[in-house]
Design a protein around this motif. Sequence first.
Motif, PDB file in Angstrom:
ATOM      1  N   ILE A  45       0.802  -1.228   0.000  1.00 10.04           N
ATOM      2  CA  ILE A  45       0.000   0.000   0.000  1.00 10.04           C
ATOM      3  C   ILE A  45       0.829   1.268   0.000  1.00 10.04           C
ATOM      4  O   ILE A  45       0.290   2.355  -0.172  1.00 10.04           O
ATOM      5  N   THR A  46       2.146   1.137   0.204  1.00 14.23           N
ATOM      6  CA  THR A  46       2.977   2.350   0.181  1.00 14.23           C
ATOM      7  C   THR A  46       3.739   2.492  -1.130  1.00 14.23           C
ATOM      8  O   THR A  46       4.354   3.528  -1.361  1.00 14.23           O
ATOM      9  N   HIS A  47       3.672   1.495  -1.983  1.00 10.18           N
ATOM     10  CA  HIS A  47       4.360   1.597  -3.266  1.00 10.18           C
ATOM     11  C   HIS A  47       3.638   2.605  -4.149  1.00 10.18           C
ATOM     12  O   HIS A  47       2.420   2.539  -4.304  1.00 10.18           O
ATOM     13  N   VAL A 295       7.088  22.019  -7.214  1.00  9.27           N
ATOM     14  CA  VAL A 295       7.186  21.522  -8.591  1.00  9.27           C
ATOM     15  C   VAL A 295       8.314  20.494  -8.692  1.00  9.27           C
ATOM     16  O   VAL A 295       8.188  19.466  -9.372  1.00  9.27           O
ATOM     17  N   VAL A 296       9.435  20.758  -7.985  1.00  9.07           N
ATOM     18  CA  VAL A 296      10.551  19.803  -7.964  1.00  9.07           C
ATOM     19  C   VAL A 296      10.133  18.508  -7.280  1.00  9.07           C
ATOM     20  O   VAL A 296      10.417  17.401  -7.769  1.00  9.07           O
ATOM     21  N   PRO A 301       9.864  10.950  -8.952  1.00  7.54           N
ATOM     22  CA  PRO A 301       9.060   9.726  -8.788  1.00  7.54           C
ATOM     23  C   PRO A 301       9.355   8.981  -7.490  1.00  7.54           C
ATOM     24  O   PRO A 301       8.581   8.121  -7.080  1.00  7.54           O
ATOM     25  N   ASN A 302      10.485   9.296  -6.851  1.00  9.43           N
ATOM     26  CA  ASN A 302      10.867   8.607  -5.615  1.00  9.43           C
ATOM     27  C   ASN A 302      10.321   9.278  -4.365  1.00  9.43           C
ATOM     28  O   ASN A 302      10.552   8.811  -3.252  1.00  9.43           O
ATOM     29  N   ILE A 303       9.633  10.381  -4.552  1.00  8.27           N
ATOM     30  CA  ILE A 303       9.095  11.134  -3.413  1.00  8.27           C
ATOM     31  C   ILE A 303       7.576  11.141  -3.492  1.00  8.27           C
ATOM     32  O   ILE A 303       7.002  11.429  -4.545  1.00  8.27           O
TER      33      ILE A 303
END
Length: 587
Positions: A45-47, A295-296, A301-303
């Motif tokens: 559920i956190t992916h 915006v950053v 995608p990792n955040i």
Amino acid sequence: MLKFTRSHRGNLISIGHNDIKSYFRNNENIEKNIKNIISNHINNITHKEHIFDIKNDGESYLLSYFWEYTKNLEESIKSKVKDDIFLAKVNKSFSDIRQETLFLARRVKVYNQFIELMQTFESNGLSTTFANRGLTYGYLGNLESAVEDYDKAIEIMEILESNPNIHFDSNDLAGVFSNRGLAYNSLGRVESAVEDYNRAIEIREALESNPNIHFDSNDLATVLSNRGNAYRSLGRVESAIEDYDKAIEIMKVLESNPNISDLANAFTNRGNAYSSFGKVKSAIEDYDKAIEIMVVLESNPNIHFDSNSLATVFMNRGIAYYSFGMLDGAIKDYDKAIEIMKVLENNPNIHFDSNSLANIFSSRGIAYSSLGKVESAIEDYDKAIEIMKVLESNPNIHFDTNDLAMVFNNRGLTYISFGRVERGIEDYNRSIEIREVLESNLNIHFDSNDLATVFRNRGLAHYSLGSVKSAIEDYNKAIEMLEVLKKELNPHFDETLFVQALKSREVAYNSLDQLNIDRKDFDKNDLENAYKSLDESDKKIKREKISIEIKLISMFVITLIISNIESLTGNVKFGIIVLIISFILMI
């Protein structure tokens, strides 16, 4: 062994009650296997790319029946599952779960069972579980239940803290004070929120000064920022900015950590304070910094990034642009905010705040109205009202009806500018009705200026329709409220509005003077009929004026005739007699 069957989504879906009970009874390494289930559950559920479906999620299903499956087991097995360390890990697993997953209702059920389990053996983790359930209730919008759980957690923690034989982390207590402060603030109990933030800050500043304690400065920065929000809602803008300054100073040192989103939020909050303080340029600068950071974060995608925050900053910067007279810039920012919110609204796996979308529609409606795009403005107000009515009707959602009152007022103004005065008055009536209910609630912070504004606006509308009596009644109500604020030296007192209401009432009173109606007794008269009488009086005066002119001409003609008669007959008495008879006939 328990068989796990998974769908293409990766969720464990086929577990039966009997299978689970058997698994608990027969598996010797129960603790290890349940931990594996918890680990799989959290990973699922956190992916970021995973689509979470709670209806088909076996792990959360198992956990939600955790106590039911374990409370009747043999004591030797039961002791393993009730171990404090194990329960703490399960507790933490739930607190780490992304909030937009729709997992919250099931999470409450798990906490209910944990509390029942912990109370049977007086677990020290009970306070943490109350705190976590309170947090979950808060996410669900059940703020009263959240406060009740925070109360219980604080009560237990203060006992633990006072016990010299127990190692207690005071930061946990500070965290609960901070969270209860957030709940109080959302409930409109802002003074209580400030008190809790003060306690949290006091504890964390003491921890920060202790070199032997590992202290997370970001926690202190967060509660400072939250107290700033509370100060701002109380009108204490300078105090709010001081708290934001301190929070930003702390967060800039921590800028390299994952909590950089908190820095963006602090810039947003300080921008809001600057805006309410009239420092619009400084506000826009802070919004620019917040948007730059967000915006950053959004592009990484990792955040995990909550796009709601970005939409809110675009809305706030739009409001600042509007107050600066940059209407086109304001509408562009509102468009961006609505675009983001629409994407969030269509995602069933994301916790979406409909009220934010309603407020953006309302703000864009104001901008359109200022540009003279009346039909576009009314369309936006209609959308805002539609959303807010749904929120208002939901008993499980805390909704500030003052927002709805404001939209009715603004749509009323727009209708009147469109020439639809009676339709505008209907909206003013709704706005007043809502605000009078709010005014009577002692637990809600209420700004009388808002209600006075609508009374003054409705008064203007009544006057434009010739209903002077109704207009004066509305002006009197507005003036009465503002006089109270002025007498109390209330910082929210609007001097400009007060002067406008007085001038509007004077114009209405002047209308009464034209009708020769005593101002003190005006309410005993039907003024609309009086205006009709005035029209008739004007016509009568004109007729009388013409009649007098005719009589004067007639007198002149008769005088000439008498002169001629006298010259012809030489009889003065006869001429006088003719003159008297003629005058009587004219009368």
